[in-house]
Design a protein around this motif. Structure first.
Motif, mmCIF file in Angstrom:
data_model
loop_
_atom_site.group_PDB
_atom_site.id
_atom_site.type_symbol
_atom_site.label_atom_id
_atom_site.label_comp_id
_atom_site.label_asym_id
_atom_site.label_seq_id
_atom_site.Cartn_x
_atom_site.Cartn_y
_atom_site.Cartn_z
ATOM 1 N N ALA A 14 20.158 55.126 -21.743
ATOM 2 C CA ALA A 14 21.740 55.352 -22.450
ATOM 3 C C ALA A 14 23.084 54.253 -22.346
ATOM 4 C CB ALA A 14 22.175 57.007 -23.140
ATOM 5 N N GLU A 15 23.005 53.656 -23.181
ATOM 6 C CA GLU A 15 24.794 52.491 -22.831
ATOM 7 C C GLU A 15 24.688 52.327 -24.287
ATOM 8 O OE1 GLU A 15 27.126 50.883 -23.040
ATOM 9 O OE2 GLU A 15 26.659 51.503 -20.660
ATOM 10 N N ASP A 16 25.761 52.589 -24.943
ATOM 11 C CA ASP A 16 26.632 52.154 -26.533
ATOM 12 C C ASP A 16 26.505 50.434 -26.837
ATOM 13 O OD1 ASP A 16 29.706 51.687 -26.838
ATOM 14 O OD2 ASP A 16 28.595 52.388 -24.979
ATOM 15 N N ASN A 17 27.200 49.977 -25.125
ATOM 16 C CA ASN A 17 26.807 48.430 -25.383
ATOM 17 C C ASN A 17 26.016 47.234 -25.370
ATOM 18 O OD1 ASN A 17 27.099 45.720 -24.503
ATOM 19 N ND2 ASN A 17 29.395 46.016 -24.748
ATOM 20 N N VAL A 26 16.333 45.161 -18.556
ATOM 21 C CA VAL A 26 15.325 44.013 -17.689
ATOM 22 C C VAL A 26 15.448 44.186 -16.900
ATOM 23 C CG1 VAL A 26 15.454 41.435 -17.082
ATOM 24 C CG2 VAL A 26 16.326 42.418 -19.698
ATOM 25 N N LEU A 27 16.770 44.324 -15.353
ATOM 26 C CA LEU A 27 16.781 45.151 -14.692
ATOM 27 C C LEU A 27 16.011 45.418 -13.776
ATOM 28 C CD1 LEU A 27 20.614 45.179 -12.303
ATOM 29 C CD2 LEU A 27 18.575 46.734 -12.544
ATOM 30 N N LEU A 28 15.647 47.115 -14.907
ATOM 31 C CA LEU A 28 14.759 48.392 -13.744
ATOM 32 C C LEU A 28 13.446 47.821 -13.980
ATOM 33 C CD1 LEU A 28 16.406 51.100 -15.226
ATOM 34 C CD2 LEU A 28 16.976 50.524 -12.981
ATOM 35 N N GLU A 29 13.178 47.167 -14.970
ATOM 36 C CA GLU A 29 11.704 46.108 -15.351
ATOM 37 C C GLU A 29 11.208 45.407 -14.131
ATOM 38 O OE1 GLU A 29 11.796 45.446 -19.642
ATOM 39 O OE2 GLU A 29 11.185 47.239 -19.831
ATOM 40 N N ARG A 30 12.553 45.240 -13.759
ATOM 41 C CA ARG A 30 11.701 43.792 -13.032
ATOM 42 C C ARG A 30 12.022 43.812 -11.642
ATOM 43 N NH1 ARG A 30 15.704 38.750 -14.453
ATOM 44 N NH2 ARG A 30 15.104 37.796 -16.189
ATOM 45 N N ASN A 31 12.185 45.601 -11.120
ATOM 46 C CA ASN A 31 12.021 46.385 -10.204
ATOM 47 C C ASN A 31 10.925 47.600 -10.043
ATOM 48 O OD1 ASN A 31 14.568 45.117 -7.856
ATOM 49 N ND2 ASN A 31 15.505 44.860 -9.829
ATOM 50 N N ASP A 32 10.837 47.592 -11.360
ATOM 51 C CA ASP A 32 9.112 48.146 -10.955
ATOM 52 C C ASP A 32 8.964 49.370 -11.304
ATOM 53 O OD1 ASP A 32 7.311 46.042 -10.026
ATOM 54 O OD2 ASP A 32 8.789 46.636 -7.727
ATOM 55 N N PHE A 33 10.915 49.433 -12.857
ATOM 56 C CA PHE A 33 10.400 50.479 -13.289
ATOM 57 C C PHE A 33 10.154 50.423 -14.538
ATOM 58 C CE2 PHE A 33 14.154 50.866 -9.636
ATOM 59 C CZ PHE A 33 13.779 51.972 -9.885
ATOM 60 N N VAL A 34 9.931 51.556 -15.191
ATOM 61 C CA VAL A 34 9.529 51.641 -16.709
ATOM 62 C C VAL A 34 10.040 52.383 -17.054
ATOM 63 C CG1 VAL A 34 7.135 52.097 -18.556
ATOM 64 C CG2 VAL A 34 6.552 51.298 -16.297
ATOM 65 N N VAL A 35 10.950 51.890 -18.074
ATOM 66 C CA VAL A 35 11.940 52.135 -19.531
ATOM 67 C C VAL A 35 10.950 52.601 -20.742
ATOM 68 C CG1 VAL A 35 13.933 51.549 -20.838
ATOM 69 C CG2 VAL A 35 13.523 50.231 -18.378
ATOM 70 N N VAL A 36 11.360 53.338 -20.325
ATOM 71 C CA VAL A 36 10.930 54.759 -22.252
ATOM 72 C C VAL A 36 11.598 54.828 -23.411
ATOM 73 C CG1 VAL A 36 8.801 55.734 -20.332
ATOM 74 C CG2 VAL A 36 10.507 57.255 -20.882
ATOM 75 N N ALA A 37 12.866 54.321 -22.639
ATOM 76 C CA ALA A 37 13.713 54.712 -24.246
ATOM 77 C C ALA A 37 15.056 53.615 -23.442
ATOM 78 C CB ALA A 37 13.884 55.821 -24.313
ATOM 79 N N ALA A 38 15.515 53.023 -24.708
ATOM 80 C CA ALA A 38 16.918 51.870 -24.306
ATOM 81 C C ALA A 38 17.644 52.712 -25.673
ATOM 82 C CB ALA A 38 16.346 51.374 -23.778
ATOM 83 N N VAL A 39 18.692 53.825 -25.757
ATOM 84 C CA VAL A 39 19.098 53.753 -26.851
ATOM 85 C C VAL A 39 20.461 53.639 -26.544
ATOM 86 C CG1 VAL A 39 17.270 56.100 -27.014
ATOM 87 C CG2 VAL A 39 19.508 56.745 -26.132
ATOM 88 N N GLY A 40 21.114 54.259 -28.253
ATOM 89 C CA GLY A 40 22.770 53.737 -28.262
ATOM 90 C C GLY A 40 24.154 55.054 -28.384
ATOM 91 N N ALA A 41 22.982 55.640 -28.485
ATOM 92 C CA ALA A 41 24.171 57.528 -28.514
ATOM 93 C C ALA A 41 23.416 58.439 -28.209
ATOM 94 C CB ALA A 41 23.568 57.603 -30.417
ATOM 95 N N PRO A 42 24.541 59.548 -27.130
ATOM 96 C CA PRO A 42 24.335 60.491 -26.862
ATOM 97 C C PRO A 42 23.007 61.548 -27.353
ATOM 98 C CG PRO A 42 26.253 61.150 -27.737
ATOM 99 C CD PRO A 42 25.827 59.744 -27.740
ATOM 100 N N GLY A 43 23.289 61.725 -29.055
ATOM 101 C CA GLY A 43 22.543 62.566 -29.491
ATOM 102 C C GLY A 43 20.957 61.802 -29.495
#
Length: 224
Positions: A14-17, A26-43
């Motif tokens: 969760a990051e609004d920028n 990108v950073l996480l995926e290059r280090n063997d994490f799987v990003v299942v959601a990338a959102v910009g608001a707390p809700g």
């Protein structure tokens, strides 16, 4: 979303920028994490966690609509719903509101609080995320420095060296890493930690839980 090995941790971001959010993904995926959601608001973060059940949450503090502590508030809510959910909070500043609640949830296990400006070593950041996922506590030293002062009741019995050891412990380091950072032997670190546990009246149970409890006692003493 990236695909990685079966051991890869599934992360919700969760990051609004937008640029920072995509860069973190990108950073996480290059280090063997799987990003299942990338959102910009707390809700949206809360909804994403409910929908995807990630292994780990990484969230900014200040998010829409007021850019105050919305991300931190969402993290506290998620931990109230599931005290075992590992959460790493990224912030431009030290936000004292809700921090104590977050650190107190589930005894402080599986919690990280890092300042964005200090997340420059990608490998170290990735290792921190995995450490938090494993139940550790990782608090940025700059956060600790800004929380210092006021009252030290739980720590009055500690020597200056024991406080140094405990401060580095709060960053999530192992005994070997503490020894390297403080230029002492690992045996000396073990002795100092034993003294810390005894002086803070921590019960002789699981070592990892005792370390987390010591860190929480330290943070409460610095921010009280």
């Amino acid at each position: 979303m990236s695909e990685a090995g079966p051991e890869a941790l599934r992360v919700a971001i969760a990051e609004d920028n937008t640029l920072l959010r995509e860069g973190l993904q990108v950073l996480l995926e290059r280090n063997d994490f799987v990003v299942v959601a990338a959102v910009g608001a707390p809700g949206d973060l809360v909804d994403a966690v409910h929908a995807t059940a990630p292994d780990l949450v990484v969230t900014d503090v200040r998010m829409p609509p007021e850019f105050q502590s919305e991300g931190l508030t969402a993290a506290v809510r998620l931990r109230e719903e599931d005290p075992t959910l590992p959460v790493v909070v990224l912030s431009q500043y030290v936000e004292q509101s809700y921090v104590a609640e977050l650190l107190d949830s589930s005894g402080g296990a599986g919690i990280g609080y890092l300042l964005k400006d200090r997340v420059s070593d990608v490998k170290d950041f990735a290792a921190t995320l995995r450490r938090v996922h494993a139940g550790g506590t990782a608090v940025d030293p700059a956060v600790i420095n800004q929380l210092i002062a006021r009252r030290r009741d739980p720590l009055e019995r500690l020597t200056p060296r024991e406080r140094e050891v405990l401060a580095v412990m709060a960053e999530g380091h192992s005994n070997a890493a503490i020894a390297r950072l403080l230029f002492v032997s690992e045996a000396a670190v073990v002795k100092h930690i034993g003294n810390i546990m005894m002086k803070l009246d921590l019960p002789p149970n699981d070592d990892q839980n005792r370390r987390v409890a010591a860190v929480l006692a330290y943070l409460r003493g610095q921010s009280a």
